[in-house]
Each structure stands twice: as C-alpha cells, then as structure tokens.
Design a protein around this motif. Structure first.
Motif, PDB file in Angstrom:
ATOM      1  N   ASP A   1      55.553  36.225  36.176  1.00 23.96           N
ATOM      2  CA  ASP A   1      54.413  37.140  36.134  1.00 23.96           C
ATOM      3  C   ASP A   1      53.348  36.496  35.253  1.00 23.96           C
ATOM      4  O   ASP A   1      53.532  36.341  34.052  1.00 23.96           O
ATOM      5  CB  ASP A   1      54.832  38.497  35.579  1.00 23.96           C
ATOM      6  CG  ASP A   1      53.752  39.549  35.690  1.00 23.96           C
ATOM      7  OD1 ASP A   1      52.567  39.195  35.874  1.00 23.96           O
ATOM      8  OD2 ASP A   1      54.084  40.741  35.590  1.00 23.96           O
TER       9      ASP A   1
ATOM     10  N   GLY B   1      47.721  40.695  37.653  1.00 21.81           N
ATOM     11  CA  GLY B   1      47.942  40.882  39.086  1.00 21.81           C
ATOM     12  C   GLY B   1      48.333  39.633  39.848  1.00 21.81           C
ATOM     13  O   GLY B   1      48.285  39.604  41.073  1.00 21.81           O
TER      14      GLY B   1
ATOM     15  N   LYS C   1      51.372  36.519  40.393  1.00 19.96           N
ATOM     16  CA  LYS C   1      52.740  36.047  40.160  1.00 19.96           C
ATOM     17  C   LYS C   1      52.892  34.689  40.829  1.00 19.96           C
ATOM     18  O   LYS C   1      52.232  34.395  41.819  1.00 19.96           O
ATOM     19  CB  LYS C   1      53.759  37.027  40.752  1.00 19.96           C
ATOM     20  CG  LYS C   1      53.754  38.367  40.053  1.00 19.96           C
ATOM     21  CD  LYS C   1      54.761  39.300  40.686  1.00 19.96           C
ATOM     22  CE  LYS C   1      54.672  40.662  40.020  1.00 19.96           C
ATOM     23  NZ  LYS C   1      55.442  41.663  40.745  1.00 19.96           N
TER      24      LYS C   1
ATOM     25  N   TRP D   1      51.415  35.262  44.493  1.00 21.19           N
ATOM     26  CA  TRP D   1      51.148  36.632  44.941  1.00 21.19           C
ATOM     27  C   TRP D   1      49.911  37.155  44.228  1.00 21.19           C
ATOM     28  O   TRP D   1      49.799  37.018  43.010  1.00 21.19           O
ATOM     29  CB  TRP D   1      52.312  37.556  44.607  1.00 21.19           C
ATOM     30  CG  TRP D   1      53.521  37.407  45.430  1.00 21.19           C
ATOM     31  CD1 TRP D   1      53.869  38.139  46.527  1.00 21.19           C
ATOM     32  CD2 TRP D   1      54.611  36.491  45.217  1.00 21.19           C
ATOM     33  NE1 TRP D   1      55.085  37.724  47.004  1.00 21.19           N
ATOM     34  CE2 TRP D   1      55.558  36.714  46.229  1.00 21.19           C
ATOM     35  CE3 TRP D   1      54.856  35.489  44.270  1.00 21.19           C
ATOM     36  CZ2 TRP D   1      56.740  35.999  46.316  1.00 21.19           C
ATOM     37  CZ3 TRP D   1      56.023  34.761  44.358  1.00 21.19           C
ATOM     38  CH2 TRP D   1      56.957  35.021  45.364  1.00 21.19           C
ATOM     39  N   PHE D   2      48.995  37.770  44.982  1.00 20.67           N
ATOM     40  CA  PHE D   2      47.809  38.422  44.437  1.00 20.67           C
ATOM     41  C   PHE D   2      47.921  39.915  44.698  1.00 20.67           C
ATOM     42  O   PHE D   2      48.140  40.326  45.847  1.00 20.67           O
ATOM     43  CB  PHE D   2      46.544  37.954  45.173  1.00 20.67           C
ATOM     44  CG  PHE D   2      46.009  36.621  44.760  1.00 20.67           C
ATOM     45  CD1 PHE D   2      44.745  36.523  44.196  1.00 20.67           C
ATOM     46  CD2 PHE D   2      46.724  35.448  44.972  1.00 20.67           C
ATOM     47  CE1 PHE D   2      44.213  35.299  43.848  1.00 20.67           C
ATOM     48  CE2 PHE D   2      46.204  34.222  44.630  1.00 20.67           C
ATOM     49  CZ  PHE D   2      44.945  34.142  44.058  1.00 20.67           C
ATOM     50  N   ASP D   3      47.745  40.737  43.680  1.00 22.66           N
ATOM     51  CA  ASP D   3      47.596  42.172  43.902  1.00 22.66           C
ATOM     52  C   ASP D   3      46.226  42.427  44.528  1.00 22.66           C
ATOM     53  O   ASP D   3      45.315  41.585  44.440  1.00 22.66           O
ATOM     54  CB  ASP D   3      47.701  42.942  42.580  1.00 22.66           C
ATOM     55  CG  ASP D   3      49.131  43.020  42.054  1.00 22.66           C
ATOM     56  OD1 ASP D   3      50.072  42.679  42.785  1.00 22.66           O
ATOM     57  OD2 ASP D   3      49.276  43.418  40.875  1.00 22.66           O
ATOM     58  N   LYS D   4      46.065  43.570  45.122  1.00 23.44           N
ATOM     59  CA  LYS D   4      44.808  43.954  45.758  1.00 23.44           C
ATOM     60  C   LYS D   4      43.644  43.865  44.760  1.00 23.44           C
ATOM     61  O   LYS D   4      43.735  44.372  43.642  1.00 23.44           O
ATOM     62  CB  LYS D   4      44.927  45.384  46.300  1.00 23.44           C
ATOM     63  CG  LYS D   4      43.714  45.866  47.037  1.00 23.44           C
ATOM     64  CD  LYS D   4      43.947  47.266  47.590  1.00 23.44           C
ATOM     65  CE  LYS D   4      42.713  47.754  48.324  1.00 23.44           C
ATOM     66  NZ  LYS D   4      42.938  49.069  48.931  1.00 23.44           N
TER      67      LYS D   4
ATOM     68  N   ILE E   1      42.394  41.286  43.202  1.00 17.48           N
ATOM     69  CA  ILE E   1      42.505  40.303  42.119  1.00 17.48           C
ATOM     70  C   ILE E   1      41.664  39.066  42.409  1.00 17.48           C
ATOM     71  O   ILE E   1      41.587  38.589  43.532  1.00 17.48           O
ATOM     72  CB  ILE E   1      43.987  39.910  41.906  1.00 17.48           C
ATOM     73  CG1 ILE E   1      44.776  41.107  41.420  1.00 17.48           C
ATOM     74  CG2 ILE E   1      44.132  38.729  40.950  1.00 17.48           C
ATOM     75  CD1 ILE E   1      44.226  41.743  40.156  1.00 17.48           C
TER      76      ILE E   1
ATOM     77  N   SER F   1      41.019  38.287  46.395  1.00 21.20           N
ATOM     78  CA  SER F   1      41.795  38.881  47.479  1.00 21.20           C
ATOM     79  C   SER F   1      41.548  40.385  47.526  1.00 21.20           C
ATOM     80  O   SER F   1      42.168  41.139  46.778  1.00 21.20           O
ATOM     81  CB  SER F   1      43.289  38.606  47.307  1.00 21.20           C
ATOM     82  OG  SER F   1      43.996  39.142  48.402  1.00 21.20           O
TER      83      SER F   1
ATOM     84  N   GLY G   1      44.927  41.959  48.666  1.00 19.39           N
ATOM     85  CA  GLY G   1      46.192  41.477  48.137  1.00 19.39           C
ATOM     86  C   GLY G   1      46.772  40.503  49.148  1.00 19.39           C
ATOM     87  O   GLY G   1      46.400  40.528  50.326  1.00 19.39           O
TER      88      GLY G   1
END
Length: 115
Positions: free
Chosen positions: A18, A22, A24, A40-43, A45, A94, A97
């Motif tokens: 992490d 937002g 990972k 990984w991108f959160d919405k 970010i 993104s 996400g």
C-alpha cells in the motif's frame, strides 16, 4: 542493483504494498535489466508528474487513465499502452480507478531498496 525476484511469483502469494493515497503496488518480477510491476489506482487518483532515467512501457489492464507523457495527454483504456522514454515527464489520472502493468528498463532500484 544485485537483487532479483524469484523465477516464479504467484499473485495470491506475492505481497501487495500500500503506497498510500489510493495506490497499491505488486512486484511481478525483476532483475537489474528489467522490472514489471502491477499498480492499482482507486477512483479519481492522480499519479504525480515525475521523470526518471528508465524506459517505461505501461499497459492498461482495466479502467480509464488520462496519461500525460511529455505534455501530450491521451485517454487510455483496457488494452491500450504507452511508451515513456527516459527523462520524460509523465503522470496519470484515473477517473474510474483501474489497474496498470508498468515495465521498466533498467529496473527501478528505488522500488526494491530495503526489501
């Protein structure tokens, strides 16, 4: 860098780091010449604009990304990719996400320091 990953890495056994904000990251394999990383991108970010000495190819696994590479912005979706030459400013947002696969040559030493 004299480290390298194991020859076989399994997604359900390889740690996911992490990074905060937002994001990972999971290492997919590396040696001193090459590195592949899943991000990984959160919405919503944004990956800050930066540059480095490495050549980079990024593949969009899922989601939508607005990539800025050298001042040119393009919308990339699943199945799209981009090449980022060394020392070129780049970043991405993104809105949905999503997941990227980043490859670097040579490997990003800063991603494996103290690991």
């Amino acid at each position: 860098m004299n480290k390298q990953s194991e020859h076989f890495l399994f997604g359900d056994e390889t740690p996911i780091e992490d990074l905060g904000g937002g994001l990972k990251r999971q290492m997919l394999g590396f040696n001193h010449e090459l590195m592949a990383v899943k991000i990984w991108f959160d919405k919503g970010i944004e990956a800050y604009t930066h540059q480095h000495r490495h050549s980079q190819v990024t593949y969009v696994v899922e989601g939508e990304f607005h990539f800025n590479v050298g001042g040119v912005v393009k919308v990339l979706k699943a199945g799209d990719s981009c090449l980022i030459p060394p020392h070129t400013e780049h970043g991405a947002i993104s809105p949905t996400g999503g997941i990227l696969i980043d490859t670097f040559s040579p490997a990003r030493e800063d991603f494996v320091e103290d690991k």
